[in-house]
Motif scaffolding. Sequence first.
Motif, PDB file in Angstrom:
ATOM      1  N   ASP A  18       0.812  -1.222   0.000  1.00 41.17           N
ATOM      2  CA  ASP A  18       0.000   0.000   0.000  1.00 41.17           C
ATOM      3  C   ASP A  18       0.840   1.264   0.000  1.00 41.17           C
ATOM      4  O   ASP A  18       0.307   2.362  -0.135  1.00 41.17           O
ATOM      5  CB  ASP A  18      -0.930   0.014   1.227  1.00 41.17           C
ATOM      6  N   ASP A  19       2.153   1.118   0.156  1.00 42.25           N
ATOM      7  CA  ASP A  19       3.018   2.297   0.291  1.00 42.25           C
ATOM      8  C   ASP A  19       3.541   2.738  -1.072  1.00 42.25           C
ATOM      9  O   ASP A  19       4.740   2.653  -1.358  1.00 42.25           O
ATOM     10  CB  ASP A  19       4.171   1.995   1.245  1.00 42.25           C
ATOM     11  N   GLN A  20       2.648   3.221  -1.919  1.00 47.53           N
ATOM     12  CA  GLN A  20       3.053   3.652  -3.254  1.00 47.53           C
ATOM     13  C   GLN A  20       3.989   4.859  -3.190  1.00 47.53           C
ATOM     14  O   GLN A  20       4.982   4.935  -3.926  1.00 47.53           O
ATOM     15  CB  GLN A  20       1.811   4.001  -4.089  1.00 47.53           C
ATOM     16  N   HIS A  21       3.690   5.795  -2.292  1.00 45.27           N
ATOM     17  CA  HIS A  21       4.535   6.989  -2.172  1.00 45.27           C
ATOM     18  C   HIS A  21       5.951   6.609  -1.754  1.00 45.27           C
ATOM     19  O   HIS A  21       6.932   7.140  -2.297  1.00 45.27           O
ATOM     20  CB  HIS A  21       3.932   7.959  -1.155  1.00 45.27           C
ATOM     21  N   GLY A  22       6.058   5.681  -0.795  1.00 36.01           N
ATOM     22  CA  GLY A  22       7.383   5.239  -0.358  1.00 36.01           C
ATOM     23  C   GLY A  22       8.156   4.586  -1.485  1.00 36.01           C
ATOM     24  O   GLY A  22       9.372   4.778  -1.606  1.00 36.01           O
ATOM     25  N   VAL A  71       8.605  -1.343 -14.428  1.00 33.30           N
ATOM     26  CA  VAL A  71       7.615  -1.516 -13.361  1.00 33.30           C
ATOM     27  C   VAL A  71       6.353  -2.122 -13.958  1.00 33.30           C
ATOM     28  O   VAL A  71       5.938  -1.752 -15.062  1.00 33.30           O
ATOM     29  CB  VAL A  71       7.284  -0.173 -12.678  1.00 33.30           C
ATOM     30  N   GLY A  72       5.747  -3.041 -13.224  1.00 35.51           N
ATOM     31  CA  GLY A  72       4.566  -3.723 -13.728  1.00 35.51           C
ATOM     32  C   GLY A  72       3.321  -3.520 -12.909  1.00 35.51           C
ATOM     33  O   GLY A  72       2.598  -2.537 -13.050  1.00 35.51           O
ATOM     34  N   ARG A  73       3.088  -4.462 -12.000  1.00 30.18           N
ATOM     35  CA  ARG A  73       1.808  -4.507 -11.303  1.00 30.18           C
ATOM     36  C   ARG A  73       1.484  -3.239 -10.518  1.00 30.18           C
ATOM     37  O   ARG A  73       0.327  -2.828 -10.445  1.00 30.18           O
ATOM     38  CB  ARG A  73       1.777  -5.725 -10.374  1.00 30.18           C
ATOM     39  N   SER A  74       2.503  -2.605  -9.916  1.00 27.51           N
ATOM     40  CA  SER A  74       2.214  -1.429  -9.098  1.00 27.51           C
ATOM     41  C   SER A  74       1.718  -0.248  -9.920  1.00 27.51           C
ATOM     42  O   SER A  74       1.076   0.660  -9.381  1.00 27.51           O
ATOM     43  CB  SER A  74       3.450  -1.026  -8.292  1.00 27.51           C
ATOM     44  N   LEU A  75       2.010  -0.230 -11.230  1.00 25.48           N
ATOM     45  CA  LEU A  75       1.489   0.815 -12.100  1.00 25.48           C
ATOM     46  C   LEU A  75       0.218   0.381 -12.824  1.00 25.48           C
ATOM     47  O   LEU A  75      -0.683   1.190 -13.051  1.00 25.48           O
ATOM     48  CB  LEU A  75       2.541   1.224 -13.135  1.00 25.48           C
ATOM     49  N   LEU A  76       0.152  -0.894 -13.194  1.00 21.48           N
ATOM     50  CA  LEU A  76      -1.030  -1.383 -13.900  1.00 21.48           C
ATOM     51  C   LEU A  76      -2.213  -1.599 -12.966  1.00 21.48           C
ATOM     52  O   LEU A  76      -3.374  -1.500 -13.384  1.00 21.48           O
ATOM     53  CB  LEU A  76      -0.698  -2.700 -14.614  1.00 21.48           C
ATOM     54  N   TYR A  77      -1.934  -1.887 -11.685  1.00 17.28           N
ATOM     55  CA  TYR A  77      -2.986  -2.131 -10.695  1.00 17.28           C
ATOM     56  C   TYR A  77      -2.708  -1.313  -9.437  1.00 17.28           C
ATOM     57  O   TYR A  77      -2.499  -1.865  -8.359  1.00 17.28           O
ATOM     58  CB  TYR A  77      -3.063  -3.620 -10.353  1.00 17.28           C
ATOM     59  N   PRO A  78      -2.690   0.018  -9.545  1.00 19.55           N
ATOM     60  CA  PRO A  78      -2.394   0.850  -8.378  1.00 19.55           C
ATOM     61  C   PRO A  78      -3.502   0.750  -7.336  1.00 19.55           C
ATOM     62  O   PRO A  78      -4.645   0.399  -7.662  1.00 19.55           O
ATOM     63  CB  PRO A  78      -2.305   2.262  -8.962  1.00 19.55           C
TER      64      PRO A  78
END
Length: 294
Positions: free
Chosen positions: A248-252, A271-278
């Motif tokens: 959940d720590d996208q900013h970090g 980068v994959g999943r964290s950008l495709l499925y934020p």
Amino acid sequence: MSRVSIGELTGIRTRHPEAVAEAAVRRGRRSRLLGDSGRLMIIAADHPARGALAVGESRLAMANRLDLLERLCLALSRPGVDGVLATADILDDLLLLGALEDKIVIGSMNRGGLAGAAFELDDRFTGHRARDLARLGFDAGKLLLRIDYGDPGSLDTLHTAARTIDEMAEHHLPVFVEPFVCHRVDGRLRTDLTAEAVTRSIAIASGLAGTSAYTWLKVPVTDDPDDMAAVLETSTLPAVILGGEIGDDQHGAYERWRTALRLPTVQGLVVGRSLLYPVDGDVAKAVDTAVSLL
């Protein structure tokens, strides 16, 4: 981009399978890997072929191909996104959709180490071969190199990876090597992201094959991001930072990537999943934020 039609894609595949090769021939290509920015922003989508379909608490998030393709088309349409890393099935769909024009296309080469399998460390080359990438006019390849000092099978992985790097060099094609030191805990494979482990993995990957002229590194951020400067002094090979699981720590995660991008050998992000499925569901915002870090 209009909505993706699974029916239309399946219809083309059924009646005219040659359309994939034809689309590859027609595709507009960039003259070099790095664009005018001197940086590289790649969206990764090769997880499904290894059976790694989970995103956060959703175990099958990446299993819906219609949804994944629409997210990929949106991400690839954003300014500053250079290209995509994926397996043949996904790249074939994107070719048919016309989503790869003037983009960097990186084929994923070894997907045999299925997530959670007893043979997970047996990362056999079940995806693109060097000659496939050359034939299709793609721009680079990527291989996963996981090493377990307690598993004799890691030697086979090292040997096969080295010969694959040789084959890529013969075609003058860059290859992104993603090295990890791993070990099993209660039967489950764990990746060691300590500074020492990542340093060792970079040293090992850099020395593979008869030449390193076309080798790039795809490396994770260590457990302590402050260690990255010393870790990346291990090699002069160009490197990209991989996204990995960020929770959940996208900013970090953005801050860790920003810090790593200041280092002299780091050329960009994959980068994959964290950008495709934020977490907030806004793909465009997540991609744009990642691009801004470059």
